[in-house]
Motif scaffolding. Sequence first.
Motif, short mmCIF file in Angstrom:
data_model
loop_
_atom_site.label_atom_id
_atom_site.label_comp_id
_atom_site.label_asym_id
_atom_site.label_seq_id
_atom_site.Cartn_x
_atom_site.Cartn_y
_atom_site.Cartn_z
N LEU A 219 0.79 -1.07 0.00
CA LEU A 219 -0.05 0.06 0.12
C LEU A 219 0.86 1.24 0.08
O LEU A 219 1.79 1.36 0.76
CB LEU A 219 -0.94 0.01 1.34
N ASP A 220 0.66 2.25 -0.90
CA ASP A 220 1.24 3.39 -1.06
C ASP A 220 0.78 4.29 0.19
O ASP A 220 -0.01 4.58 0.30
CB ASP A 220 0.78 4.12 -2.34
N GLU A 221 1.79 4.42 1.16
CA GLU A 221 1.60 5.07 2.23
C GLU A 221 1.19 6.72 2.01
O GLU A 221 0.82 7.32 2.87
CB GLU A 221 2.67 4.91 3.40
N ARG A 222 1.80 7.15 1.14
CA ARG A 222 1.84 8.64 0.86
C ARG A 222 0.29 9.05 0.52
O ARG A 222 -0.16 10.07 0.93
CB ARG A 222 2.90 8.98 -0.35
N ASP A 223 -0.31 8.10 -0.42
CA ASP A 223 -1.83 8.62 -0.75
C ASP A 223 -2.88 7.51 0.17
O ASP A 223 -3.94 8.01 0.08
CB ASP A 223 -1.95 8.63 -2.11
N GLY A 224 -2.26 6.52 0.79
CA GLY A 224 -3.39 5.74 1.43
C GLY A 224 -4.26 4.96 0.76
O GLY A 224 -5.05 4.27 1.24
#
Length: 265
Positions: A219-224
């Motif tokens: 999961l891309d933590e920057r955009d959630g």
Amino acid sequence: MLIGRRRLRLTPAECDAMRAAGRFNAQLMDYIRQYVRAGVTTSEIDQLVHDYTSSHGHKPAPLNYQGFPKSCCTSVNDVICHGIPGPYRLKEGDIVNVDVTTIVDGWFGDQSETFLIGKVSKTARQVTQCSFDCLWAAIDHIRPGGPVSDIGEAIVRRAKKYNFGVVEEYVGHGVGRAFHQKPNIPHVPTPASRRDRLEPGICFTIEPMINSGSRETQLDERDGWTVTTKDGGLSAQFEHTILMTDKGPEVLTLTLHGPQKGHKF
Ligand code: MF3
Ligand code: CO
Ligand code: CO
């Protein structure tokens, strides 16, 4: 639990409301199809989804859903699902999944397709074919009153032939007056899916995500939101909304111009 489950079974009038939602959503997919090609940005696709849906008096379900910022999901190449439309311009060789969900008179229709942009690699074609075949293998395998796990069994069997990974963290779902409701529809067999039953009158999605390499996700933590393959391999997905009737599954989101059952990419 039995009470909750019983409420998922739709009345004949409610089945018709779901049929209408599925029909409009499929019509939206047929409209979008012509624009999904090299040179278009994913946010242009999103705008088309938004405007077509609104101009027909309906609502795009993803917009503001748990904070999701756009009207559809666009998942390119190693993106498994929940890709956020943006400035990325599609180019020859890409594969892109467009996932559209509409609220029609309070009822949700949900489907997605993976599109090949121009000439693509052999792996890109195969992973797309595999996810399409997995969806239809599952549809062909289920029966009224049968276990939800029939879906996972059919998908795992088909994916094995390709030696591709089946994503486990993201699943299909019951759908109706809510975007996501019971039961979960995992794409591999699980203890819960062996217990849950596809009773007549229940509505749900099947949406297998197939990875060319390992099944693992990130999961891309920057955009959630954006979910990618851990190993950078490709991922493809197809989705339909299905009503189980006492005669068998009825696919509510069939398109006129999209790939039909048995299609070869
Ligand atoms: N359409 C997706 C599904 O098939 C869900 C997208 S949720 C969103 O279940 F918020 F990302 F839109
Ligand atoms: Co869905
Ligand atoms: Co969807």
